[in-house]
Design a protein around this motif. Structure first.
Motif, PDB file in Angstrom:
ATOM      1  N   PHE A 170      -2.640   3.889 -14.314  1.00 49.35           N
ATOM      2  CA  PHE A 170      -2.343   3.925 -12.689  1.00 49.35           C
ATOM      3  C   PHE A 170      -2.187   5.259 -12.415  1.00 49.35           C
ATOM      4  O   PHE A 170      -1.991   5.729 -11.082  1.00 49.35           O
ATOM      5  CB  PHE A 170      -1.106   3.192 -12.642  1.00 49.35           C
ATOM      6  N   GLY A 171      -2.134   6.177 -13.481  1.00 55.24           N
ATOM      7  CA  GLY A 171      -2.012   7.626 -12.973  1.00 55.24           C
ATOM      8  C   GLY A 171      -3.423   8.193 -12.906  1.00 55.24           C
ATOM      9  O   GLY A 171      -3.430   9.001 -11.889  1.00 55.24           O
ATOM     10  N   ARG A 172      -4.359   7.655 -13.599  1.00 57.24           N
ATOM     11  CA  ARG A 172      -5.781   8.248 -13.660  1.00 57.24           C
ATOM     12  C   ARG A 172      -6.494   7.643 -12.409  1.00 57.24           C
ATOM     13  O   ARG A 172      -7.259   8.251 -11.803  1.00 57.24           O
ATOM     14  CB  ARG A 172      -6.793   7.899 -14.804  1.00 57.24           C
ATOM     15  N   PHE A 173      -6.062   6.333 -11.792  1.00 57.92           N
ATOM     16  CA  PHE A 173      -6.499   5.668 -10.805  1.00 57.92           C
ATOM     17  C   PHE A 173      -5.184   5.481  -9.649  1.00 57.92           C
ATOM     18  O   PHE A 173      -4.540   4.365  -9.747  1.00 57.92           O
ATOM     19  CB  PHE A 173      -7.127   4.235 -10.953  1.00 57.92           C
ATOM     20  N   PRO A 174      -4.858   6.500  -8.954  1.00 59.58           N
ATOM     21  CA  PRO A 174      -3.604   6.324  -8.298  1.00 59.58           C
ATOM     22  C   PRO A 174      -3.644   5.227  -7.073  1.00 59.58           C
ATOM     23  O   PRO A 174      -2.437   5.076  -6.815  1.00 59.58           O
ATOM     24  CB  PRO A 174      -3.470   7.846  -7.688  1.00 59.58           C
ATOM     25  N   TYR A 175      -4.868   4.667  -6.901  1.00 58.60           N
ATOM     26  CA  TYR A 175      -4.642   3.664  -5.871  1.00 58.60           C
ATOM     27  C   TYR A 175      -5.214   2.330  -6.387  1.00 58.60           C
ATOM     28  O   TYR A 175      -5.620   1.556  -5.451  1.00 58.60           O
ATOM     29  CB  TYR A 175      -5.618   4.022  -4.788  1.00 58.60           C
ATOM     30  N   PHE A 176      -4.918   2.311  -7.603  1.00 60.51           N
ATOM     31  CA  PHE A 176      -5.482   0.933  -8.348  1.00 60.51           C
ATOM     32  C   PHE A 176      -4.138  -0.108  -8.239  1.00 60.51           C
ATOM     33  O   PHE A 176      -4.413  -1.195  -8.209  1.00 60.51           O
ATOM     34  CB  PHE A 176      -5.741   1.300  -9.781  1.00 60.51           C
TER      35      PHE A 176
ATOM     36  N   GLY B  57       0.651  -1.136   0.156  1.00 66.00           N
ATOM     37  CA  GLY B  57      -0.023  -0.032   0.063  1.00 66.00           C
ATOM     38  C   GLY B  57       0.775   1.224   0.046  1.00 66.00           C
ATOM     39  O   GLY B  57       0.606   2.193  -0.838  1.00 66.00           O
ATOM     40  N   GLY B  58       1.809   1.189   0.906  1.00 64.05           N
ATOM     41  CA  GLY B  58       2.741   2.524   0.895  1.00 64.05           C
ATOM     42  C   GLY B  58       3.573   2.781  -0.381  1.00 64.05           C
ATOM     43  O   GLY B  58       3.939   4.007  -0.849  1.00 64.05           O
ATOM     44  N   PHE B  59       4.231   1.658  -0.928  1.00 63.88           N
ATOM     45  CA  PHE B  59       5.225   1.863  -1.968  1.00 63.88           C
ATOM     46  C   PHE B  59       4.398   2.012  -3.420  1.00 63.88           C
ATOM     47  O   PHE B  59       4.786   2.466  -4.296  1.00 63.88           O
ATOM     48  CB  PHE B  59       6.082   0.844  -2.020  1.00 63.88           C
ATOM     49  N   LEU B  60       3.277   1.192  -3.413  1.00 65.18           N
ATOM     50  CA  LEU B  60       2.597   1.145  -4.870  1.00 65.18           C
ATOM     51  C   LEU B  60       1.392   2.175  -5.022  1.00 65.18           C
ATOM     52  O   LEU B  60       1.092   2.303  -5.989  1.00 65.18           O
ATOM     53  CB  LEU B  60       2.093  -0.210  -4.999  1.00 65.18           C
ATOM     54  N   SER B  61       0.915   2.680  -3.840  1.00 63.81           N
ATOM     55  CA  SER B  61      -0.222   3.877  -4.208  1.00 63.81           C
ATOM     56  C   SER B  61       0.768   5.236  -4.852  1.00 63.81           C
ATOM     57  O   SER B  61       1.682   5.289  -4.705  1.00 63.81           O
ATOM     58  CB  SER B  61      -0.812   4.132  -2.990  1.00 63.81           C
ATOM     59  N   GLN B  62      -0.387   5.664  -5.469  1.00 66.15           N
ATOM     60  CA  GLN B  62       0.165   6.915  -6.388  1.00 66.15           C
ATOM     61  C   GLN B  62       1.643   6.743  -7.041  1.00 66.15           C
ATOM     62  O   GLN B  62       2.438   7.615  -6.941  1.00 66.15           O
ATOM     63  CB  GLN B  62       0.251   8.201  -5.149  1.00 66.15           C
ATOM     64  N   PRO B  63       1.456   5.771  -7.983  1.00 62.82           N
ATOM     65  CA  PRO B  63       2.776   5.339  -8.776  1.00 62.82           C
ATOM     66  C   PRO B  63       3.386   6.656  -9.438  1.00 62.82           C
ATOM     67  O   PRO B  63       4.605   6.548  -9.788  1.00 62.82           O
ATOM     68  CB  PRO B  63       2.429   4.015  -9.340  1.00 62.82           C
TER      69      PRO B  63
END
Length: 491
Positions: A212-218, A192-198
């Motif tokens: 992954f930019g349009r859905f930052p928590y996907f 969750g910490g490293f891969l959110s808002q990639p």
């Protein structure tokens, strides 16, 4: 028959002391395979461990980025309201699990463990993915609630872990369920910490225009769903352990009832516990119910702490937070999770062996109260000093929580006979889930209130926040003494 165990009583038919297996029954085939081989069922344990890990990861991976997700969904009118809305997202999962815990247990007992496990993993694949794609607050609420409602693996996986192996290996099977959750405490926050808002963290790998930019928590949800898909494929080789024989049912029931009555009678003579096999009798077992009460109180505390810590750590300095990033929170939770795993495997067993579970329980509760009292003052620290101290504090806090949780489980299981532990744990899980459903919502509301009342009261808002959290521990500590708590006969 004394100490015949659940495995023997679950045999389809006993005729003249000899088991009669039904070829078409998957439970019979699995039991015969288990009894014929005295080695550890490595594959069965591996499948159990993977399935349990996949079910635990969506819970632990959420907290590092929950604050930012609620902020980006733009549901909060003010920054101080983010905690209020975040609490309900955390609560809906546990609310769904509370509603479905008993029906899933009934389903697993009627249709088998394997269908329950497969459906639970499929729910992780579908609803965890949809949660990562949430564009509105209500979509996040609904997908999270459905994930909790349909992921009914918690109870049946414990039964499966004990049925897939011989009696002498059952303790190891159950410990795998616990260890998978401990691993999730390490892996989940890291994901969750490293891969959110990639797109913000790794702009060279992910563009703002990508999914992954349009859905930052996907991305964290997608990674967990991919792992769950692999676990779902592995379920093809997962053996069913439930006995399903439709012929000779009346004979089977009669023989099993006779056998159970014999066992219960002998157990009653030895322990003098009376007719404790029924749920009503269990509810009157004060030693059990006092242990479950303690478990529920500290489950409320631990879940509320995790919610408050993850929100407080990322909130702005002007609201007396730490201004951490989701990556910082993920690192802190992962380090403390790894430390707790080592503690559970290497230190606590020795502690319980030589001191018993009750004294460490009380010491952990007191030390946890003292430790949490220092948290508000950490907002005055910066840089390396802050990160070192918050990691040490988080590690100690989670070690104290693990000490209390393990002790509660030991106290519950020693309060009843072996034949009653399934029902007793079912009662415990149901009540615990209710408290865990209340905790995130209450913690979110309290956190939001504290941020709006930084000044103007007898204490700053953040100190009142941790004081209220400590009051739950104080209540739990008081409940460990007579007349509230019935002490078992142990050191």
């Amino acid at each position: 028959m004394t100490g015949g165990g659940d495995a023997d009583r679950n045999a389809p038919l006993l005729a003249g002391g000899r088991k009669v297996y039904h070829e078409r029954c998957p439970g019979c085939r699995q039991q015969r395979k288990v009894q014929a081989n005295d080695r550890l069922p490595y594959l069965g344990f591996l499948y159990t461990w993977i399935a349990c890990l996949c079910a635990a990861l969506p819970i632990q991976s959420l907290f590092p980025y929950l604050y930012f997700m609620i902020r980006d969904l733009k549901v909060a009118k003010e920054e101080q309201d983010i905690g209020f809305y975040a609490g309900f997202v955390g609560a809906t999962y546990f609310l769904g699990r509370t509603i479905s815990a008993v029906p899933w247990g009934i389903f697993a007992d009627k249709y088998g463990r394997k269908p329950c496990i497969v459906i639970s993993i499929l729910s992780v694949i579908v609803f965890n993915t949809l949660f990562g794609l949430s564009t509105t607050y209500w979509m996040a609420i609904v997908t999270r609630g459905l994930l909790g409602l349909l992921c009914g693996i918690l109870g049946p996986i414990k039964a499966y872990a004990s049925e897939v192996c011989r009696k002498e290996h059952q303790a190891l099977g159950i410990s795998l369920v616990t260890s998978s959750r401990a691993i999730a405490l390490v892996v989940g926050p890291a994901i969750g910490g490293f891969l959110s808002q990639p797109a913000k963290k790794y702009p060279n790998l992910f563009s703002e225009e990508s999914v992954f930019g349009r859905f930052p928590y996907f991305l964290p949800c997608f990674v967990i769903s991919v792992l769950a898909a692999g676990a779902c494929v592995a379920c093809i080789w997962l053996p069913e352990t439930l006995h399903m024989h439709h012929d000779d049912k009346e004979v089977i029931d009669a023989l099993e009832a006779q056998d159970a009555t014999s066992d219960l009678g002998e157990t009653t003579k030895e322990s003098g516990s009376g007719r404790m096999g029924h749920t009503k009798s269990l509810l009157k077992n004060w030693q059990l119910m006092s242990a479950i009460t303690l478990y529920c109180v500290f489950s409320l505390h631990d879940t509320a702490y995790l919610e408050i810590f993850s929100l407080w750590a990322v909130s702005s300095r002007k609201y007396r937070g730490l201004s951490f990033t989701s990556q910082d929170v993920g690192i802190v939770l992962a380090i403390s999770g790894f430390g707790v795993l080592v503690y559970q495997l290497a230190i606590y067993p020795l502690l319980a062996k030589y001191v018993g579970p009750i004294k460490p329980f009380r010491y952990a509760a007191v030390l946890s109260i003292l430790l949490l009292s220092t948290y508000p003052f950490m907002a005055n620290l910066y840089g390396l000093e802050l990160k070192v101290l918050i990691n040490i504090a988080s590690l100690l806090k989670n070690m104290f929580a693990a000490t209390i949780t393990i002790a509660c489980n030991i106290l519950q299981n020693t309060a009843v006979t072996q034949e009653q532990r399934g029902v007793a744990n079912g009662i415990s899980v149901t009540l615990m889930s209710i408290f865990k459903a209340v905790a995130p919502a209450a913690a979110g509301i309290l956190f939001s209130w504290a941020q709006k009342h930084i000044t103007g009261l007898f204490l700053p808002g953040e100190q009142i926040l941790f004081l209220m959290l400590n009051m739950v521990s104080v209540i739990g500590f008081i409940l460990t003494f007579k007349p509230f708590f019935a002490l078992p006969d142990m050191r």
